[in-house]
Design an enzyme around this catalytic site. Structure first.
Site, PDB file in Angstrom:
ATOM      1  N   GLY A   1       0.823  -1.195   0.000  1.00 48.30           N
ATOM      2  CA  GLY A   1       0.000   0.000   0.000  1.00 48.30           C
ATOM      3  C   GLY A   1       0.863   1.253   0.000  1.00 48.30           C
ATOM      4  O   GLY A   1       2.088   1.181  -0.047  1.00 48.30           O
TER       5      GLY A   1
ATOM      6  N   GLU B   1       3.941  13.283  -6.186  1.00 49.21           N
ATOM      7  CA  GLU B   1       3.437  12.923  -7.519  1.00 49.21           C
ATOM      8  C   GLU B   1       3.747  11.477  -7.886  1.00 49.21           C
ATOM      9  O   GLU B   1       2.926  10.794  -8.488  1.00 49.21           O
ATOM     10  CB  GLU B   1       4.004  13.862  -8.581  1.00 49.21           C
ATOM     11  CG  GLU B   1       3.431  13.564  -9.962  1.00 49.21           C
ATOM     12  CD  GLU B   1       3.761  14.629 -10.991  1.00 49.21           C
ATOM     13  OE1 GLU B   1       3.280  14.502 -12.129  1.00 49.21           O
ATOM     14  OE2 GLU B   1       4.504  15.566 -10.658  1.00 49.21           O
ATOM     15  N   ARG B   2       4.934  10.997  -7.499  1.00 48.34           N
ATOM     16  CA  ARG B   2       5.272   9.598  -7.805  1.00 48.34           C
ATOM     17  C   ARG B   2       4.281   8.645  -7.146  1.00 48.34           C
ATOM     18  O   ARG B   2       3.827   7.690  -7.754  1.00 48.34           O
ATOM     19  CB  ARG B   2       6.688   9.287  -7.312  1.00 48.34           C
ATOM     20  CG  ARG B   2       7.789   9.665  -8.278  1.00 48.34           C
ATOM     21  CD  ARG B   2       9.105   9.104  -7.753  1.00 48.34           C
ATOM     22  NE  ARG B   2      10.197   9.326  -8.670  1.00 48.34           N
ATOM     23  CZ  ARG B   2      10.887  10.446  -8.745  1.00 48.34           C
ATOM     24  NH1 ARG B   2      10.572  11.447  -7.934  1.00 48.34           N
ATOM     25  NH2 ARG B   2      11.877  10.590  -9.605  1.00 48.34           N
TER      26      ARG B   2
END
Length: 290
Positions: free
Chosen positions: A67, A88-89
């Site tokens: 997760g 963002e990654r």
């Protein structure tokens, strides 16, 4: 365009209670929420324009197994609509991994802080190529009327570093693209700045790529070219030594070609620029905003 006063520097941005912290602030009533991935928009001021899918694959596999371990940071635009600030990654990888929701901290952030945070996140990771980094600095100057010194202060950089980075934006667009793609290095770009003629810049750049020139080899070629050009100019134009000295000094300080025409009684100073961003860089150095 109004100037924004100096605020947080890099040390403030990475303070545990800062806007950039990945921990929610109890004082501000923040918490980690599970947000729908489809309700989150990308950061419009993200300086890094390309993230290759192969770079995300390892993180995608980790997210599938464990997760998302660290929350992303977003700001709320309207009900059930958010804008990415940092992470963002993780956001892209979570989408690629097939997740529907992602842990996030909703934080109140201004447009100026949004640009700053995006730059800091990438600069800390050394993710930006030299042109993306320069465009990030230019965006802060252009959008908020900051000086180079103010940008450097806010990002914990040396002013000369920011100034030298911005100079790359005066290269021709094709040469900038070669640096963006990693075909040419920042060192090659700095040497090519010595060539004012952009078409000639492009020809030399292609020669560097084709023949695999090192930065040192490029310096020797450009130095030899400049030496020949200066000799030609000396024959063509009989200009006083004091003017030449002043031109050299101004060129060194401004990072642009400078020409003084006239005599000791009257004349004019010409400062060359290659784009609107390059003009803004020169004006910023002179302390002029528009």
């Amino acid at each position: 365009m109004s100037k924004r006063s100096l605020g947080k520097g890099l040390s403030d941005l990475i303070n545990p209670k800062s806007l950039f912290s990945s921990q929610p602030s109890e004082e501000l009533g923040e918490k980690i929420s599970m947000l729908k991935l489809q309700s989150i928009l990308p950061n419009p001021y993200q300086p890094r324009k390309e993230i290759h899918e192969e770079e995300l694959e390892e993180l995608v596999q980790s997210i599938k197994e464990k997760g998302v371990l660290q929350p992303i940071i977003v700001r709320q635009l309207k009900e059930d609509c958010f804008e990415l600030i940092a992470g963002e990654r993780r956001w892209r990888s979570a989408r690629k991994a097939g997740l529907e929701v992602i842990p996030a901290i909703v934080r109140k952030v201004s447009d100026s802080d949004l640009i700053e945070l995006a730059l800091v996140e990438n600069l800390q990771r050394s993710d930006l190529n030299p042109i993306e980094e320069a465009r990030g600095y230019a965006l802060m100057i252009e959008k908020f009327g900051l000086t180079q010194e103010a940008v450097a202060h806010r990002l914990g950089k040396n002013r000369v570093t920011v100034a030298n980075s911005l100079r790359l934006l005066s290269l021709s667009q094709p040469v900038q693209e070669l640096i963006e793609k990693g075909i040419l290095s920042q060192g090659h770009g700095k040497v090519l700045l010595g060539i004012v003629d952009q078409k000639l810049q492009e020809k030399i750049a292609q020669k560097i790529v084709k023949e695999g020139w090192s930065v040192r080899k490029t310096e020797q070629f450009v130095g030899s070219y400049e030496s020949r050009r200066k000799k030609h100019d000396q024959v063509k134009e009989n200009q006083s030594v004091p003017f030449k000295t002043i031109e050299t000094e101004l060129c060194s300080k401004l990072g642009s070609k400078v020409k003084i025409r006239g005599d000791k009684n009257s004349g004019k100073i010409e400062i060359a620029f290659n784009s609107l961003q390059d003009l803004q860089r020169v004006l910023s150095f002179l302390g002029i905003t528009f």
